[in-house]
Design a protein around this motif. Structure first.
Motif, PDB file in Angstrom:
ATOM      1  N   ALA A  75     -10.378  -7.238  17.115  1.00  0.00           N
ATOM      2  CA  ALA A  75     -10.930  -6.938  18.436  1.00  0.00           C
ATOM      3  C   ALA A  75      -9.835  -6.904  19.503  1.00  0.00           C
ATOM      4  N   LEU A  76      -8.883  -7.825  19.402  1.00  0.00           N
ATOM      5  CA  LEU A  76      -7.770  -7.828  20.363  1.00  0.00           C
ATOM      6  C   LEU A  76      -6.919  -6.569  20.221  1.00  0.00           C
ATOM      7  N   LEU A  77      -6.611  -6.189  18.979  1.00  0.00           N
ATOM      8  CA  LEU A  77      -5.817  -4.986  18.759  1.00  0.00           C
ATOM      9  C   LEU A  77      -6.530  -3.738  19.277  1.00  0.00           C
ATOM     10  N   ALA A  78      -7.859  -3.771  19.248  1.00  0.00           N
ATOM     11  CA  ALA A  78      -8.636  -2.640  19.764  1.00  0.00           C
ATOM     12  C   ALA A  78      -8.687  -2.633  21.288  1.00  0.00           C
ATOM     13  N   GLY A  79      -8.316  -3.763  21.917  1.00  0.00           N
ATOM     14  CA  GLY A  79      -8.264  -3.808  23.375  1.00  0.00           C
ATOM     15  C   GLY A  79      -9.385  -4.570  24.043  1.00  0.00           C
ATOM     16  N   ASN A  80     -10.057  -5.458  23.307  1.00  0.00           N
ATOM     17  CA  ASN A  80     -11.216  -6.170  23.836  1.00  0.00           C
ATOM     18  C   ASN A  80     -10.905  -7.623  24.187  1.00  0.00           C
ATOM     19  N   SER A  81     -11.741  -8.203  25.020  1.00  0.00           N
ATOM     20  CA  SER A  81     -11.763  -9.652  25.160  1.00  0.00           C
ATOM     21  C   SER A  81     -12.655 -10.214  24.058  1.00  0.00           C
ATOM     22  N   CYS A  82     -12.496 -11.505  23.741  1.00  0.00           N
ATOM     23  CA  CYS A  82     -13.163 -12.076  22.569  1.00  0.00           C
ATOM     24  C   CYS A  82     -13.852 -13.390  22.901  1.00  0.00           C
ATOM     25  N   VAL A  83     -15.136 -13.455  22.593  1.00  0.00           N
ATOM     26  CA  VAL A  83     -15.887 -14.711  22.599  1.00  0.00           C
ATOM     27  C   VAL A  83     -16.254 -14.971  21.144  1.00  0.00           C
ATOM     28  N   VAL A  84     -15.734 -16.065  20.575  1.00  0.00           N
ATOM     29  CA  VAL A  84     -15.841 -16.285  19.139  1.00  0.00           C
ATOM     30  C   VAL A  84     -16.536 -17.608  18.865  1.00  0.00           C
ATOM     31  N   ARG A  85     -17.675 -17.523  18.201  1.00  0.00           N
ATOM     32  CA  ARG A  85     -18.367 -18.748  17.783  1.00  0.00           C
ATOM     33  C   ARG A  85     -17.836 -19.161  16.410  1.00  0.00           C
ATOM     34  N   LEU A  86     -17.224 -20.328  16.344  1.00  0.00           N
ATOM     35  CA  LEU A  86     -16.696 -20.862  15.096  1.00  0.00           C
ATOM     36  C   LEU A  86     -17.794 -21.554  14.313  1.00  0.00           C
ATOM     37  N   SER A  87     -17.609 -21.606  13.009  1.00  0.00           N
ATOM     38  CA  SER A  87     -18.538 -22.352  12.164  1.00  0.00           C
ATOM     39  C   SER A  87     -18.492 -23.828  12.516  1.00  0.00           C
ATOM     40  N   ASN A  88     -19.645 -24.496  12.415  1.00  0.00           N
ATOM     41  CA  ASN A  88     -19.702 -25.945  12.643  1.00  0.00           C
ATOM     42  C   ASN A  88     -19.202 -26.738  11.445  1.00  0.00           C
ATOM     43  N   LYS A  89     -18.991 -26.050  10.327  1.00  0.00           N
ATOM     44  CA  LYS A  89     -18.516 -26.729   9.124  1.00  0.00           C
ATOM     45  C   LYS A  89     -17.060 -27.149   9.300  1.00  0.00           C
ATOM     46  N   ALA A  90     -16.776 -28.433   9.040  1.00  0.00           N
ATOM     47  CA  ALA A  90     -15.417 -28.947   9.221  1.00  0.00           C
ATOM     48  C   ALA A  90     -14.452 -28.238   8.280  1.00  0.00           C
ATOM     49  N   SER A  91     -13.275 -27.880   8.795  1.00  0.00           N
ATOM     50  CA  SER A  91     -12.259 -27.211   7.993  1.00  0.00           C
ATOM     51  C   SER A  91     -10.881 -27.590   8.523  1.00  0.00           C
TER      52      SER A  91
END
Length: 372
Positions: A75-91
């Motif tokens: 998405a960044l390479l395409a030129g967008n801003s990003c709102v990203v929901r991460l998984s709640n699973k611990a990693s």
């Protein structure tokens, strides 16, 4: 600026401390400036300007910890801003990468990018989904059929649209004669292990079934050598099957029998690999698959004998021993023998590309502005 930031990010990810996490090293390799230059060349068009569509909202899955980063990078390479929901699973891997990303974005030269990236965690929340839908120009949903259905209940602006990644499965295609002639069988086992067990067969691109091509004698010899090599690789890596998968393997075998698909267990280690010979019809139902080292295998005399697997859920076919022209003929046959989105060599199942699941991600997340 995006390329500069990702290049700096790559250098941090490729340092010695990251070598404990193979998927982090792969991410760092993808973000190298040289690789991003190759990606950029795909999108050169002289008479139009390509720009981002605006705000991208990403729902990312738990089965592949670094999926969130690849989705965001596209998405960044395409030129967008990003709102990203991460998984709640611990990693541990996710936390490691987020820490390194924060370190890069804290640099003054990347302040503008820092304001275009927002990572967060939350429980499932219909009101939040709708709030995110209200701002999204593109919504990217990873995580399976039900996740897609649930999030799509939240409406989008009229011009906005979804890019969805629902349930998928993958298979592997091996030419027995070519495998028997191969000198580096350990290398193939290592590559197959990486395709399969890095994510414990949970990645959509990890193979769940092996299709062997060749006469019965050659296939039997190849299978014995292949599985022996894989068993050795699993011991070297100290692989342990999740306890939850042991009973599931038995349940899947019983299900095949009830369905008349004649399962024949050729190798049984409930805490390791379980190999089940079965009928081609078993490949038509993804419910026959599971993970934790459970593989269906079917033998065909030649490629032309393959059944038509016209299933939109078939994502990746990893392969060994075939010419590219043979594989192209499978895809272009009418009806197509394999309706997969990717055909890649063994060892490349989980290697990310901006062409994924049939989508040109950068193309989908950007638009052309014609200036004349």
């Amino acid at each position: 600026m995006v390329v500069e930031m990702l290049s700096a990010f790559s250098k941090i990810l490729m340092k010695d401390e990251a070598h404990a996490y193979p998927d982090v090293v792969s991410l760092g390799f993808f973000c190298r400036r040289a690789n991003l230059s190759i990606v950029a060349r795909r999108y050169t068009l002289n008479d139009a300007i390509r720009i981002g569509r605006g705000h991208s909202v990403h729902y990312t899955p738990s089965n592949v910890p670094l999926n969130f980063c690849y989705s965001m990078i596209a998405a960044l390479l395409a030129g967008n801003s990003c709102v990203v929901r991460l998984s709640n699973k611990a990693s541990v891997v996710t936390e490691f990468v987020v820490e390194k990303l924060n370190a890069i974005l804290s640099r003054s030269e990347f302040e503008a990018l820092r304001n275009r990236i927002f990572l967060f965690r939350s429980q499932a929340d219909d009101k939040l989904n709708q709030a995110l839908g209200d701002i999204a120009d593109i919504r990217i949903i990873w995580g399976g059929d039900q996740t897609v259905r649930d999030i799509r209940k939240a409406s989008l602006k009229p011009h906005a649209y979804d890019i969805t990644f629902p349930d998928r499965y993958s298979i592997c295609l091996i030419a027995a004669k070519e495998y028997l002639e191969e000198n580096d069988k350990r290398g193939i086992a290592t590559a197959f292990y990486n395709d399969t067990f890095v994510f414990d067969q949970n990645a959509c691109s990890s193979p769940k079934a092996i299709l062997w091509i060749g006469d019965q004698v050659s296939v039997s010899r190849a299978q014995e050598l292949f599985w022996n090599q894989l068993d050795q690789q699993m011991r070297r890596k100290g692989y342990k099957c999740p306890a939850s998968k042991t009973n599931e393997k038995l349940t899947k075998i019983a299900g095949l029998a009830v369905s008349g698909l004649e399962p024949r267990v050729s190798r049984s280690n409930m805490t390791g690999n379980v190999i089940v010979n079965t009928m081609p019809e078993a490949l038509e139902n993804a419910d026959n698959f599971t993970g934790g080292g459970y593989f269906l295998q079917v033998q065909f005399e030649h490629l032309a004998a393959l059944p038509v697997i016209n299933d939109h859920r078939l994502q990746t076919v990893t392969h060994f021993g075939f010419a590219q022209t043979e594989l192209e003929a499978l895809v272009l046959s009418v009806p197509t023998k394999l309706s997969a989105e990717r055909l890649v060599k063994i060892g490349n199942a989980t290697a990310f590309d901006v062409i994924w699941d049939g989508y040109d991600l950068i193309g989908q997340m950007s638009k052309f502005v014609l200036v004349q």
